[in-house]
Write a protein that holds these residues in place. Sequence first.
Motif, PDB file in Angstrom:
ATOM      1  N   TRP A 130      42.163  44.680  43.127  1.00 55.43           N
ATOM      2  CA  TRP A 130      43.630  45.143  44.047  1.00 55.43           C
ATOM      3  C   TRP A 130      42.819  44.372  45.430  1.00 55.43           C
ATOM      4  O   TRP A 130      43.597  43.544  45.865  1.00 55.43           O
ATOM      5  CB  TRP A 130      43.912  46.232  43.628  1.00 55.43           C
ATOM      6  CG  TRP A 130      45.439  46.163  44.477  1.00 55.43           C
ATOM      7  CD1 TRP A 130      46.577  45.763  45.014  1.00 55.43           C
ATOM      8  CD2 TRP A 130      45.450  46.629  46.062  1.00 55.43           C
ATOM      9  NE1 TRP A 130      46.888  46.343  45.562  1.00 55.43           N
ATOM     10  CE2 TRP A 130      46.610  46.762  46.300  1.00 55.43           C
ATOM     11  CE3 TRP A 130      44.487  47.688  47.094  1.00 55.43           C
ATOM     12  CZ2 TRP A 130      47.059  47.221  47.685  1.00 55.43           C
ATOM     13  CZ3 TRP A 130      44.825  48.047  48.584  1.00 55.43           C
ATOM     14  CH2 TRP A 130      46.460  47.843  48.974  1.00 55.43           C
ATOM     15  N   LEU A 131      41.467  44.740  45.955  1.00 54.32           N
ATOM     16  CA  LEU A 131      41.383  44.808  47.339  1.00 54.32           C
ATOM     17  C   LEU A 131      40.979  43.067  47.824  1.00 54.32           C
ATOM     18  O   LEU A 131      41.498  42.820  48.166  1.00 54.32           O
ATOM     19  CB  LEU A 131      40.926  46.042  48.262  1.00 54.32           C
ATOM     20  CG  LEU A 131      40.948  46.931  47.771  1.00 54.32           C
ATOM     21  CD1 LEU A 131      39.794  48.186  48.276  1.00 54.32           C
ATOM     22  CD2 LEU A 131      41.199  47.027  49.321  1.00 54.32           C
ATOM     23  N   LYS A 132      40.634  42.623  46.195  1.00 52.11           N
ATOM     24  CA  LYS A 132      40.129  41.333  46.891  1.00 52.11           C
ATOM     25  C   LYS A 132      40.993  40.529  45.989  1.00 52.11           C
ATOM     26  O   LYS A 132      41.231  39.243  46.894  1.00 52.11           O
ATOM     27  CB  LYS A 132      39.366  41.112  45.265  1.00 52.11           C
ATOM     28  CG  LYS A 132      37.507  41.672  45.794  1.00 52.11           C
ATOM     29  CD  LYS A 132      36.204  41.626  44.777  1.00 52.11           C
ATOM     30  CE  LYS A 132      35.125  42.554  45.225  1.00 52.11           C
ATOM     31  NZ  LYS A 132      34.466  41.400  44.535  1.00 52.11           N
ATOM     32  N   GLY A 133      42.132  40.874  45.907  1.00 55.81           N
ATOM     33  CA  GLY A 133      43.335  40.536  45.256  1.00 55.81           C
ATOM     34  C   GLY A 133      44.536  39.800  46.598  1.00 55.81           C
ATOM     35  O   GLY A 133      45.167  38.944  46.774  1.00 55.81           O
ATOM     36  N   LEU A 134      44.195  40.620  47.723  1.00 55.26           N
ATOM     37  CA  LEU A 134      44.956  40.472  49.196  1.00 55.26           C
ATOM     38  C   LEU A 134      43.587  39.798  49.672  1.00 55.26           C
ATOM     39  O   LEU A 134      44.309  39.569  51.028  1.00 55.26           O
ATOM     40  CB  LEU A 134      45.074  41.948  49.582  1.00 55.26           C
ATOM     41  CG  LEU A 134      45.773  42.797  49.190  1.00 55.26           C
ATOM     42  CD1 LEU A 134      46.042  44.226  49.656  1.00 55.26           C
ATOM     43  CD2 LEU A 134      47.086  42.429  48.456  1.00 55.26           C
ATOM     44  N   GLY A 135      42.965  39.469  49.240  1.00 59.69           N
ATOM     45  CA  GLY A 135      41.951  38.372  50.420  1.00 59.69           C
ATOM     46  C   GLY A 135      40.905  39.602  51.025  1.00 59.69           C
ATOM     47  O   GLY A 135      40.720  39.010  52.445  1.00 59.69           O
ATOM     48  N   LEU A 136      40.816  40.273  51.105  1.00 63.69           N
ATOM     49  CA  LEU A 136      40.052  41.739  51.800  1.00 63.69           C
ATOM     50  C   LEU A 136      38.733  41.652  51.174  1.00 63.69           C
ATOM     51  O   LEU A 136      38.337  41.728  50.050  1.00 63.69           O
ATOM     52  CB  LEU A 136      40.824  42.977  52.020  1.00 63.69           C
ATOM     53  CG  LEU A 136      42.182  43.042  51.642  1.00 63.69           C
ATOM     54  CD1 LEU A 136      42.299  44.086  52.286  1.00 63.69           C
ATOM     55  CD2 LEU A 136      42.237  42.241  53.335  1.00 63.69           C
ATOM     56  N   VAL A 269      36.312  47.562  53.774  1.00 69.39           N
ATOM     57  CA  VAL A 269      36.661  46.676  54.038  1.00 69.39           C
ATOM     58  C   VAL A 269      36.703  45.358  55.174  1.00 69.39           C
ATOM     59  O   VAL A 269      36.605  45.710  56.490  1.00 69.39           O
ATOM     60  CB  VAL A 269      38.032  45.838  53.140  1.00 69.39           C
ATOM     61  CG1 VAL A 269      38.378  47.133  51.765  1.00 69.39           C
ATOM     62  CG2 VAL A 269      39.575  46.891  54.496  1.00 69.39           C
ATOM     63  N   THR A 270      36.830  43.609  54.790  1.00 68.48           N
ATOM     64  CA  THR A 270      36.590  43.087  56.384  1.00 68.48           C
ATOM     65  C   THR A 270      38.200  42.329  55.881  1.00 68.48           C
ATOM     66  O   THR A 270      38.156  42.048  54.536  1.00 68.48           O
ATOM     67  CB  THR A 270      35.484  42.376  56.107  1.00 68.48           C
ATOM     68  OG1 THR A 270      34.312  43.075  56.109  1.00 68.48           O
ATOM     69  CG2 THR A 270      35.804  41.556  57.467  1.00 68.48           C
ATOM     70  N   LEU A 271      38.943  42.399  56.844  1.00 64.69           N
ATOM     71  CA  LEU A 271      40.084  41.548  57.233  1.00 64.69           C
ATOM     72  C   LEU A 271      40.224  40.437  57.271  1.00 64.69           C
ATOM     73  O   LEU A 271      39.155  39.555  57.206  1.00 64.69           O
ATOM     74  CB  LEU A 271      40.765  42.889  57.994  1.00 64.69           C
ATOM     75  CG  LEU A 271      41.225  43.903  57.911  1.00 64.69           C
ATOM     76  CD1 LEU A 271      42.148  44.881  59.346  1.00 64.69           C
ATOM     77  CD2 LEU A 271      41.738  44.353  56.628  1.00 64.69           C
ATOM     78  N   ALA A 276      37.349  44.664  60.548  1.00 68.70           N
ATOM     79  CA  ALA A 276      36.514  46.080  59.865  1.00 68.70           C
ATOM     80  C   ALA A 276      36.928  46.757  59.269  1.00 68.70           C
ATOM     81  O   ALA A 276      38.380  47.161  60.639  1.00 68.70           O
ATOM     82  CB  ALA A 276      34.716  46.309  60.012  1.00 68.70           C
ATOM     83  N   ALA A 277      37.788  47.539  58.536  1.00 63.61           N
ATOM     84  CA  ALA A 277      38.460  48.684  58.627  1.00 63.61           C
ATOM     85  C   ALA A 277      37.781  49.263  57.315  1.00 63.61           C
ATOM     86  O   ALA A 277      37.705  49.092  56.427  1.00 63.61           O
ATOM     87  CB  ALA A 277      40.605  48.401  58.406  1.00 63.61           C
TER      88      ALA A 277
END
Length: 362
Positions: A130-136, A269-271, A276-277
């Motif tokens: 899900w995170l990767k699907g957001l481009g993160l 994660v990297t936005l 970074a967050a």
Amino acid sequence: MLRPVGVLTRYLERTMAQARYDLLGPGRFAAELPELGLKVEAEHLEAARQALREALEAWLLEALRAGLTPPGLDGEADPVRARFLALAGEMWRLLREAPLPGLEARPPLPEPAKAPEVPRPKRVPSLEAWLKGLGLQVAKRPQEEEEKEKVLTRLALFLGDRYPSLERLYERLKQSLSTKRQFELSLSEASQEEIANSTQFCTLLKQYALLTSYHYKSEERRLRAKASTEGWVQNFLTGGWLERYVAERVRKLLRSKNLPHEVAVGYQVTLPGGEAAELDVLVRVGERVYWFEAKTGEFQAHIAKYAGLRKVLGLSPKESFLVLLGVDRTRAKELSALYGLTVVGQAGFLEAFQEALEGNAP
């Protein structure tokens, strides 16, 4: 003649074959399907197995009702059913083309009703997908459960469940972390509950070496203690405990409801812009994702950032929680309206999460 066994029955049998069973103590057995987050306890092994089977059935029904296909449950072709439908269709065709005598004046027979095509539910992605699907970009994944994490979770639950009576002790302990010196706390005017919880919590911290020294003088009702200077201890005491408390309470709630879920603490994660967050707690329930940030101290410099991060994650305010230690309901409500987040205190976050779950129920 072979008795047909349904797809659901085979799925339940395969899944139950992967169950784990443990003896917790005299007359206490546990049965668990860790991949699904299901765990039950009973007085007998067979009772535990039956309870787990019922929990699995409830979990499966809830997943299917939500339009989800659990891994391993794939629709299998039924050759008997397929042949029956083919023969039925051929019979209707013959009747239309060559009607029997005496049936010419009757209206044509209607087409046989076709079974509606049910769209195959899409498989629910993991939190990382899900995170990767957001481009993160996922820079660091949460660590697997280890003995150390289990101990820290127990300490977090003790502090979180008893925080009102441990608030004075925790504030003095946290203040001492910056000076790295011994601190004192007078309990001369404290209630018996505060004295009992404070001394027990300090004993636990000393037992696991999060305190390097601890003494309590009962005649003076005064305790003295010094926290360890280890980095992981400092991180836990300054705020990591609240993240674990939120995650474990959410996990226990979802298990009690037999809802398929995934809970992760500490995704880094990297936005898309390169910033970074760290996401304190992410929770996936079916296809819904919920996000929790937990702060034990100053939050004013971070809340605007959280409001922006919520938009990056594509979550609604009711799916984005900021848990603040000791905040009252009025102030939490005002902050929620200002920043588009669900701001709650540590005593009310579970109730707010349950309301969000019920609001998103299909």
